[in-house]
Motif scaffolding. Sequence first.
Motif, PDB file in Angstrom:
ATOM      1  N   GLN A  77       0.821  -1.208   0.000  1.00  0.00           N
ATOM      2  CA  GLN A  77       0.000   0.000   0.000  1.00  0.00           C
ATOM      3  C   GLN A  77       0.858   1.263   0.000  1.00  0.00           C
ATOM      4  O   GLN A  77       0.617   2.182  -0.791  1.00  0.00           O
ATOM      5  N   ALA A  78       1.848   1.319   0.879  1.00  0.00           N
ATOM      6  CA  ALA A  78       2.699   2.510   0.946  1.00  0.00           C
ATOM      7  C   ALA A  78       3.637   2.588  -0.246  1.00  0.00           C
ATOM      8  O   ALA A  78       3.912   3.680  -0.760  1.00  0.00           O
ATOM      9  N   GLY A  79       4.120   1.452  -0.721  1.00  0.00           N
ATOM     10  CA  GLY A  79       5.028   1.449  -1.865  1.00  0.00           C
ATOM     11  C   GLY A  79       4.384   1.977  -3.130  1.00  0.00           C
ATOM     12  O   GLY A  79       5.082   2.460  -4.033  1.00  0.00           O
ATOM     13  N   ALA A  80       3.051   1.906  -3.217  1.00  0.00           N
ATOM     14  CA  ALA A  80       2.366   2.389  -4.419  1.00  0.00           C
ATOM     15  C   ALA A  80       2.550   3.891  -4.599  1.00  0.00           C
ATOM     16  O   ALA A  80       2.516   4.397  -5.729  1.00  0.00           O
TER      17      ALA A  80
ATOM     18  N   GLY B  35      13.232   9.072  -0.651  1.00  0.00           N
ATOM     19  CA  GLY B  35      13.138   8.759   0.772  1.00  0.00           C
ATOM     20  C   GLY B  35      12.679   7.339   1.010  1.00  0.00           C
ATOM     21  O   GLY B  35      12.272   6.617   0.091  1.00  0.00           O
ATOM     22  N   ASN B  36      12.714   6.924   2.279  1.00  0.00           N
ATOM     23  CA  ASN B  36      12.306   5.582   2.682  1.00  0.00           C
ATOM     24  C   ASN B  36      11.199   5.711   3.726  1.00  0.00           C
ATOM     25  O   ASN B  36      11.410   6.244   4.804  1.00  0.00           O
ATOM     26  N   TYR B  37      10.007   5.238   3.376  1.00  0.00           N
ATOM     27  CA  TYR B  37       8.894   5.392   4.314  1.00  0.00           C
ATOM     28  C   TYR B  37       9.102   4.566   5.577  1.00  0.00           C
ATOM     29  O   TYR B  37       8.531   4.855   6.637  1.00  0.00           O
ATOM     30  N   TRP B  38       9.945   3.544   5.531  1.00  0.00           N
ATOM     31  CA  TRP B  38      10.273   2.777   6.730  1.00  0.00           C
ATOM     32  C   TRP B  38      11.076   3.611   7.725  1.00  0.00           C
ATOM     33  O   TRP B  38      11.069   3.325   8.931  1.00  0.00           O
TER      34      TRP B  38
END
Length: 574
Positions: free
Chosen positions: A336-339, A354-357
């Motif tokens: 979901q976030a990777g989309a 950036g990296n959402y993690w």
Amino acid sequence: MVQRRRQVVLCVCAVVLAVVAVLYPRSADDVVAATQFSIAFFATLLTGEAVIFALTFSAASSWPSLQAIDSHIAFREWVLIGWFAALFTACGLLGGNGMSATYGALLFLLANVFGIFSFVQLFGLASVGGRNRLLCRTLAGELGQAGAGGGASAGDFENGPVVNAYLSAISQAVISNDPTAVRNLVDQLVGAEVSVAAAERAITLHIDVLHQLARAALVSGADPIQATTCADTLVDSVVRLCRRLPDPAPPLGALSRYLAWLANTALLMSVRGVASNRSARELVALSTDARSRILRCVDPDPKSARSPDELGTLLPKPLQALMWSADFAEFHGAHQAGALYGVYEILTGTKFMGNYWDGASILTQLRRSLFGNEDAVRTPAADAARAALGNVEEYDHFWALTSVTALATLRDCRVPHLPELVRPEFTPDHQLLGAYLRTFATHRYFGTAEEARTALLGLISRTVVSGSASERVHHGRVGRAYRVPAPHVEPQLRPAAVILAVACRLAPLTPGGDETELRGFLAALPPVSLRITAGLAARVLPGAAEVTQTDPAEAVVVGLKVLTLVGSHTREGA
């Protein structure tokens, strides 16, 4: 069209033979001698067709239907010629008319020639490949006729005899647990060559069959390996059909939503003992892998690609990307976030690094890239995105509504997540949940409790601006009722999720952060609103259920602490 052309040829031949009979009539003895051999051959062909038909087709089968078989082998035309031949011959012999008798004998010859053609056509249907080719053409013809009216939700398409017969055949094959029949039926649908006008109809039928296979694997005890293999073929076929559409976002979004819903349903039914763990595991794997493939087809520059079809994006226009991303975020689906990485590149023409993690905010950076003063990106893609969104207020409104539906459809965190159902991006990991939630929570277009109440009022009661992104996305979904068990619900009809979407934008993002504004916002809510919000938080946020009954506001605050888990590994390393 082929049948009509055949009938025209037949009529022309009959007229030519009539002219010959008038010009060259024969004696009664010659006619009788000729018709004896013709009738014997006619009877032989008829017997042969009867034997092949009896051995190949079941009387109870509606797929293929007798009408489809008849139009393919021209049986009625053949028998009709034989009947006319017998009629003219008998009348000519009894009335002593040489021209009539001669014409009957010539029609028998034509019937025998046509009978050879019919026999060869029927013999071709005796094989699986021949039947599949016929049924592919039958399905394509029906979808093409229905697609002439446009749209994907007409009741006459769903209730048409051909589609009903096909779905009945699928249901019968699934109930009888006949994997070969299921495979052949799926291949017939996938192999149907339809026009662009009929593509959405075909996609609707694809999703319907996909749901039948999933339901059979979960409830009816069908082989999950066979069901998911066929379902995987259907997903790939839907993506191929989407590539032909001028606006592939609605069907691609519907498929993405359904796959996310399917994974959650498989988990829930497995926990409740309705479905076997094996079936649930296969369907969860299907969902996560298929959503990953869809994501690669949407991302303009995917990290990997299995085929050339996955290079380039299916959704080059900003509104298409916005509509699809809103659908992709529902039902707590995998990736979901990777989309949002692909959406960022479509809207700006640049990559988000950036990296959402680690807590990086894609939506905040996207806001700056499109509507920032000095940070605004000047690319053709960004200009098109700004034109589609209009202004920063509409940008904030659209993504706030998207977060509402995403929060409302999160997986129930109280349901135990069986170890065998753990897949990448489909886990009970609270940090992953926090990362998904944080992609929306870091989109902070207000900072105080007072501003949050204003934003809440706007989300619930704001009239949709004509021509805005939200209005155009809503309009793009109108008239497209794909047959999925998870229909769209307008965000304004989810008050608890609207409040939680606003509250998460006030929640602290690091451990020990200031909770003053969040608590102030919650304290000003009516008791009923606070109670239903706490109920939603207890369902989707870990830790909230323990304090929901005693202190609803505290339940929301405790549940939103999941946001502080994101980036914890980076903080520990530092």
